[in-house]
Scaffold this motif. Structure first.
Motif, PDB file in Angstrom:
ATOM      1  N   SER A 289     -12.768  10.457  11.912  1.00 54.69           N
ATOM      2  CA  SER A 289     -13.328  10.213  13.242  1.00 54.69           C
ATOM      3  C   SER A 289     -12.350   9.370  14.054  1.00 54.69           C
ATOM      4  N   ASP A 290     -12.611   9.300  15.355  1.00 56.09           N
ATOM      5  CA  ASP A 290     -11.691   8.584  16.238  1.00 56.09           C
ATOM      6  C   ASP A 290     -11.628   7.092  15.929  1.00 56.09           C
ATOM      7  N   GLU A 291     -12.683   6.531  15.340  1.00 50.76           N
ATOM      8  CA  GLU A 291     -12.705   5.092  15.084  1.00 50.76           C
ATOM      9  C   GLU A 291     -12.029   4.728  13.769  1.00 50.76           C
ATOM     10  N   LEU A 292     -11.671   5.698  12.951  1.00 50.46           N
ATOM     11  CA  LEU A 292     -11.103   5.416  11.628  1.00 50.46           C
ATOM     12  C   LEU A 292      -9.708   6.025  11.504  1.00 50.46           C
ATOM     13  N   ARG A 293      -8.886   5.353  10.721  1.00 46.56           N
ATOM     14  CA  ARG A 293      -7.580   5.909  10.345  1.00 46.56           C
ATOM     15  C   ARG A 293      -7.147   5.242   9.050  1.00 46.56           C
ATOM     16  N   THR A 294      -6.324   5.909   8.321  1.00 44.53           N
ATOM     17  CA  THR A 294      -5.830   5.378   7.051  1.00 44.53           C
ATOM     18  C   THR A 294      -4.303   5.325   7.070  1.00 44.53           C
ATOM     19  N   VAL A 295      -3.743   4.331   6.404  1.00 40.31           N
ATOM     20  CA  VAL A 295      -2.284   4.140   6.311  1.00 40.31           C
ATOM     21  C   VAL A 295      -1.957   3.864   4.843  1.00 40.31           C
ATOM     22  N   PRO A 296      -1.021   4.596   4.234  1.00 38.70           N
ATOM     23  CA  PRO A 296      -0.660   4.331   2.833  1.00 38.70           C
ATOM     24  C   PRO A 296      -0.088   2.925   2.677  1.00 38.70           C
ATOM     25  N   LEU A 297      -0.364   2.321   1.542  1.00 38.30           N
ATOM     26  CA  LEU A 297       0.177   1.008   1.245  1.00 38.30           C
ATOM     27  C   LEU A 297       1.652   1.134   0.853  1.00 38.30           C
ATOM     28  N   SER A 298       2.350   0.050   1.020  1.00 31.85           N
ATOM     29  CA  SER A 298       3.744   0.017   0.568  1.00 31.85           C
ATOM     30  C   SER A 298       3.784   0.076  -0.950  1.00 31.85           C
TER      31      SER A 298
ATOM     32  N   LEU B 216     -11.766  12.173   3.007  1.00 29.30           N
ATOM     33  CA  LEU B 216     -10.928  11.853   1.851  1.00 29.30           C
ATOM     34  C   LEU B 216     -11.026  12.931   0.792  1.00 29.30           C
ATOM     35  N   GLN B 217     -12.218  13.459   0.550  1.00 28.00           N
ATOM     36  CA  GLN B 217     -12.410  14.418  -0.529  1.00 28.00           C
ATOM     37  C   GLN B 217     -11.884  15.803  -0.163  1.00 28.00           C
TER      38      GLN B 217
ATOM     39  N   ASP C  79     -14.489  -9.118   9.694  1.00 23.66           N
ATOM     40  CA  ASP C  79     -13.198  -8.471   9.917  1.00 23.66           C
ATOM     41  C   ASP C  79     -12.402  -8.361   8.617  1.00 23.66           C
ATOM     42  N   PRO C  80     -12.955  -7.668   7.609  1.00 25.72           N
ATOM     43  CA  PRO C  80     -12.271  -7.606   6.311  1.00 25.72           C
ATOM     44  C   PRO C  80     -11.129  -6.581   6.321  1.00 25.72           C
ATOM     45  N   MET C  81     -10.311  -6.674   5.267  1.00 27.15           N
ATOM     46  CA  MET C  81      -9.286  -5.669   4.992  1.00 27.15           C
ATOM     47  C   MET C  81      -9.869  -4.712   3.951  1.00 27.15           C
ATOM     48  N   VAL C  82      -9.868  -3.411   4.256  1.00 25.99           N
ATOM     49  CA  VAL C  82     -10.484  -2.424   3.367  1.00 25.99           C
ATOM     50  C   VAL C  82      -9.404  -1.468   2.902  1.00 25.99           C
ATOM     51  N   ILE C  83      -9.330  -1.272   1.574  1.00 25.73           N
ATOM     52  CA  ILE C  83      -8.417  -0.279   1.011  1.00 25.73           C
ATOM     53  C   ILE C  83      -9.235   0.681   0.155  1.00 25.73           C
ATOM     54  N   ALA C  84      -8.768   1.895   0.032  1.00 23.53           N
ATOM     55  CA  ALA C  84      -9.527   2.924  -0.670  1.00 23.53           C
ATOM     56  C   ALA C  84      -8.591   3.750  -1.550  1.00 23.53           C
ATOM     57  N   LYS C  85      -9.216   4.341  -2.577  1.00 27.29           N
ATOM     58  CA  LYS C  85      -8.450   5.172  -3.510  1.00 27.29           C
ATOM     59  C   LYS C  85      -9.378   6.265  -4.034  1.00 27.29           C
TER      60      LYS C  85
ATOM     61  N   GLN D 288      -6.910   9.667  -8.716  1.00 25.01           N
ATOM     62  CA  GLN D 288      -5.603   9.142  -9.096  1.00 25.01           C
ATOM     63  C   GLN D 288      -4.661   9.064  -7.903  1.00 25.01           C
ATOM     64  N   ASN D 289      -5.173   9.314  -6.712  1.00 24.75           N
ATOM     65  CA  ASN D 289      -4.339   9.245  -5.527  1.00 24.75           C
ATOM     66  C   ASN D 289      -3.954   7.794  -5.237  1.00 24.75           C
ATOM     67  N   PRO D 290      -2.897   7.583  -4.506  1.00 21.92           N
ATOM     68  CA  PRO D 290      -2.487   6.200  -4.207  1.00 21.92           C
ATOM     69  C   PRO D 290      -3.474   5.504  -3.253  1.00 21.92           C
ATOM     70  N   TRP D 291      -3.400   4.187  -3.274  1.00 23.79           N
ATOM     71  CA  TRP D 291      -4.257   3.375  -2.402  1.00 23.79           C
ATOM     72  C   TRP D 291      -3.794   3.533  -0.954  1.00 23.79           C
ATOM     73  N   VAL D 292      -4.819   3.528  -0.071  1.00 22.07           N
ATOM     74  CA  VAL D 292      -4.540   3.562   1.373  1.00 22.07           C
ATOM     75  C   VAL D 292      -5.366   2.468   2.034  1.00 22.07           C
TER      76      VAL D 292
END
Length: 469
Positions: A48-57, A41-42, A140-146, A149-153
């Motif tokens: 890694s192969d086990e992780l991926r991020t998708v921007p929120l609507s 992120l930084q 099995d939580p839902m995790v979002i990150a920011k 000032q970047n948008p949430w993913v």
């Protein structure tokens, strides 16, 4: 069973260590994934192969920016929000932005305060600890990150912290196996103790209840060796007693003919004083042989025990003496007052009177008990003017009390005469062979009791205590 307990304990240790190792590897993998995620992120590195991020609507991005995480389109119902702000490191060569993680769980709140943190811990290491915490709990939580000032993913990391990826935790099974092994060990120990205690009780009560000539006790090899040694000892003891009784019986029988001839020849002696002395010597000789034979038979425990009425036996013995005009009487037992318990309907305790007409039943040997009472009564008449017989009982024991009147002997002096062939200082005036009290003490032991003496105001009291059961 001992081998089973040992194998269960070994298996439980293996399962516990295997589960701990698997969970450590699983959490270490999550920690490493957290480090990689932070730097990706930084610095824009690859995930890694086990992780991926998708921007929120746009709508979800606005709700997240407003802190209304429950309003996200993919948020679970009744969501529990755990917000994790991670301050960026300031002492690095390049500028880093703060990282904010929002964990939206349908089940629980994550205790961020329990994370392993230190003063020199970097932001990446803190992120790794958060990922370690996520992998430790099945939610099995839902995790979002920011970042800054970047948008949430939205972060998809089910291969890292998903419940399906968690290793099988067999520590509960290991704990159950430990409990099972402990229970088996305790059971075996108690069974071993019970086997030894049961055999000890049977051996202790062997003569009291007319036990078998040998024992067949199941148990460990050590106990079976002890039982075999005891059986050999019992066989040798019985053979010795039977041989002694056979010799004495033969001697008694063989002396009958010479004693009869001596009596016939003594009758031809004209000197009456000499004839009387010889007849007394013959009677003493035959009486001594019969006394020794009686003592040996008592030791052999030849009579089988049976249920009988003890007060009826005492009354019959006393009646025989009364028919012969001897100064022997039976003192009826006093009424016993038994206190009852308190009732919820009344404050006073009730009382029950157990009358003297009650029948006292025991498991005993009637002929042996009659012989013991006869010996005690004869001693009371020899050393005193009269004998009074009474009976005291409780739930476990019965005590036959024979009191004399006018005896000069003390309880200590009489107790010393219970050894075989021990007589008092007045042997010249009182007949006897020194076996009467010995026979009584032996009979008392056969009935699980004892023979004791007490001083009374009028003389001496002999107490023959026996077990009722």
């Amino acid at each position: 069973m001992i081998l089973f307990a040992f194998c269960s304990a070994a298996l439980s240790v293996f399962l516990w260590m295997q589960s701990n190792s698997a969970w450590r590897d699983h959490q270490s993998k999550a920690y490493t994934a957290g480090l990689t995620f932070y730097y990706a992120l930084q610095r824009g590195n690859a995930f890694s192969d086990e992780l991926r991020t998708v921007p929120l609507s746009l709508d979800d991005r606005a709700a997240a920016s407003a802190g209304e995480f429950q309003q996200l389109s993919n948020a679970p119902r009744a969501a529990r929000i755990t917000l994790v702000p991670i301050t960026a490191d300031v002492d690095r060569g390049r500028a880093e932005a703060a990282l904010t993680l929002a964990i939206i769980s349908p089940d629980l709140l994550y205790r961020i305060a329990d994370l392993s943190l230190s003063e020199k811990q970097s932001a990446a290491e803190t992120t790794g600890e958060v990922f370690r915490l996520l992998s430790s709990l099945c939610s099995d939580p839902m995790v979002i990150a920011k970042v800054g000032q970047n948008p949430w993913v939205q972060v998809y990391g089910a291969p890292i912290w998903g419940c399906d990826m968690a290793p099988a935790d067999r520590r509960l099974l290991a704990a159950l196996l430990i409990v099972l092994a402990f229970a088996v060990s305790i059971t075996v120990s108690l069974n071993l103790s019970s086997d030894f205690t049961t055999f000890a009780d049977q051996l202790r009560k062997r003569r009291r209840i007319g036990g078998p000539a040998r024992y067949d006790i199941q148990g460990p090899q050590e106990l079976q060796d002890i039982v075999a040694a005891v059986n050999e000892h019992l066989m040798a003891e019985r053979a010795q007693l039977e041989g002694r009784a056979a010799v004495l019986s033969g001697v008694s029988h063989d002396l009958g003919t010479p004693a009869t001839r001596l009596r016939l020849r003594t009758a031809l002696i004209e000197d009456q004083d000499l004839r009387r002395k010889l007849e007394a010597d013959i009677d003493s000789m035959t009486g001594m042989i019969e006394s020794v034979l009686t003592y040996t038979r008592a030791e052999m425990n030849a009579e089988d025990p049976r249920r009988l009425s003890l007060n009826a036996l005492i009354e019959a013995v006393v009646a025989n003496y009364e028919d012969m005009g001897r100064a022997v009487s039976y003192r009826q037992p006093e009424d016993v007052i038994v206190q009852g318990g308190r009732s919820v309907f009344m404050s006073r305790q009730g009382q029950t009177v157990v009358t003297q007409e009650r029948v006292i039943t025991i498991i005993g040997r009637p002929i042996s008990l009659e012989r013991a009472m006869t010996n005690l009564i004869d001693n009371a008449l020899k050393y005193g003017r009269r004998a009074t017989v009474s009976l005291q009982t409780n739930a476990d024991t019965a005590t036959i009390i024979v009191e004399d009147e006018g005896s000069d002997s003390s309880a200590e002096d009489i107790a010393a005469l219970m050894a075989p062939f021990r007589r008092g200082n007045n042997t010249a005036t009182i007949e006897g062979y020194g076996l009467g009290l010995t026979i009584v003490a032996t009979i008392a032991k056969l009935h699980g009791g004892s023979l004791t003496f007490e001083d009374t105001s009028s003389g001496l009291s002999a107490r023959l205590m026996i077990e009722r059961g």
